[in-house]
Enzyme design. Sequence first.
Site, mmCIF file in Angstrom:
data_model
loop_
_atom_site.group_PDB
_atom_site.id
_atom_site.type_symbol
_atom_site.label_atom_id
_atom_site.label_comp_id
_atom_site.label_asym_id
_atom_site.label_seq_id
_atom_site.Cartn_x
_atom_site.Cartn_y
_atom_site.Cartn_z
ATOM 1 N N LYS A 1 -14.416 -16.501 0.383
ATOM 2 C CA LYS A 1 -13.950 -17.592 -0.763
ATOM 3 C C LYS A 1 -12.904 -18.628 -0.894
ATOM 4 C CE LYS A 1 -16.293 -13.753 -3.792
ATOM 5 N NZ LYS A 1 -16.312 -12.809 -4.559
ATOM 6 N N ARG B 1 -14.340 -2.343 -7.146
ATOM 7 C CA ARG B 1 -12.444 -2.392 -6.831
ATOM 8 C C ARG B 1 -12.493 -3.328 -8.011
ATOM 9 N NH1 ARG B 1 -12.218 -6.955 -4.025
ATOM 10 N NH2 ARG B 1 -13.863 -7.191 -2.016
ATOM 11 N N LYS C 1 -29.039 -8.300 7.223
ATOM 12 C CA LYS C 1 -26.705 -8.281 6.719
ATOM 13 C C LYS C 1 -27.144 -6.204 6.911
ATOM 14 C CE LYS C 1 -26.443 -9.844 2.982
ATOM 15 N NZ LYS C 1 -26.409 -10.174 1.476
ATOM 16 N N GLY D 1 -17.804 -10.935 2.939
ATOM 17 C CA GLY D 1 -18.894 -11.350 3.271
ATOM 18 C C GLY D 1 -19.095 -11.209 4.942
ATOM 19 N N HIS E 1 -22.555 -19.373 -6.311
ATOM 20 C CA HIS E 1 -21.700 -17.477 -5.647
ATOM 21 C C HIS E 1 -21.988 -17.233 -7.318
ATOM 22 C CE1 HIS E 1 -20.002 -13.951 -3.564
ATOM 23 N NE2 HIS E 1 -20.628 -13.659 -5.244
#
Length: 444
Positions: A235, A289, A156, A163, A206
């Site tokens: 998503k 945010r 990552k 994502g 998730h």
Amino acid sequence: MRRVLVANRGEIALRLIRACHQAGFEAVAAYSNADKESRWVELADDAVYLGGSPAAKSYLNADAVLDAAKHSGADAIHPGYGFLAENAAFARRVAEAGLTFIGPPAEVIEKMGDKATARRMAAEAGVPVVPGSDPLSGAGAAEAAAREVGFPLLVKASAGGGGRGIRPVASAAELAEVVATARAEAAATFGDGTVYLERLIERARHIEVQVLADDHGNVTHAFERDCSVQRRRQKLIEEAPAPGLAPGLREAITEAAVRLSRHVGYRNAGTVEFLVAGDEFFFIEMNTRIQVEHPVSECVTGLDLVAEQLRIACGAPLSVTEAELTGAAVELRINAEDPALDFRPAPGELTRFDLPGGPGVRVDTGFAAGDQISPFYDSMIAKLICWGATRAEALSRARQALAELRIEGVASTAGLHAELLGELADGPVHTRWLEERQVNCSNS
């Protein structure tokens, strides 16, 4: 705060303009060449041209956005989501210019925007984290860390988001090549090639928690959302509250999100994201945010989250310090993409766009029939949000709303959503559910 520059586009720009007007503020639209005739520009009190259609020349151009604020007389900037919303350097420049940044402090964005640092902050706050490594210093470090983390795992990017910057590794034989590729990809995409390893928790859900914090010591949550229906970690469908989540687990997750937010000195609206496997949960990241899917939280709590952002930015306390949960809501992201062609973007003219209605139905969009879906930006046409006294009623209303929705001129994901809703009625799903479903459909 009197005049707010809306440094975004599409449905979120219109959402912000409306919230500013309802709160008694003037709203200034900042627009690119592709968006000069858009609906949100027309409805703003004033509008300022940023630059060319590519985002790098307009919405991602911090100099242009700051100049727009200065020349329009704005004393605050709301970045929405995406673009510059989680750019700590931009938030710092806004403050240095004597303007109000409607979001968290720059130092908090910086800490929580770096995933490796965010993991450390979560651990300090006593919040469970996915087993993983520190940032990798070289190939040897990757091999040693992988032995400790275990396979399968994820490489990552520390600076990743939305994502992006994530690559799976199934075995040691793939590790060196994937780490090298991930470093190069992260450097090109985020300007930072730092990566770390994290264990891949398969078939997890998730779950994310909406948090709010003000300057008066109030930190609270607006319950959780289930965002497990994803395509390539993007998503597609979100629900609130998360279906089938045990009350004790819900309480533990929301309390952990509030604890972490307090620990890092958070202010304004944000989202703490977790993976849930059985009765265990693990922190994965924090989005500093407002989220695309914030409307489902609004529907089940009655809160106006953007209005809360404006209140906090003005120095006022939260309007509610303990939200109440009522009913259930689902949000469908209607994108200009063709599911039959591996979700290929489908820009073009929106020749017909008939919106649904009825009790509990909300549509957030920045478009109308005759508008162009631009190839320069995200392909989302609208968000369809439906509330019901029960989850079954919310899903039923969503199916009816999709039956009323008419989109012509561009391909869209509306038909796929209609298929998925019937299957979602069976209960919770995991983050690989849609991908596995697509494979099964292709093989049948």
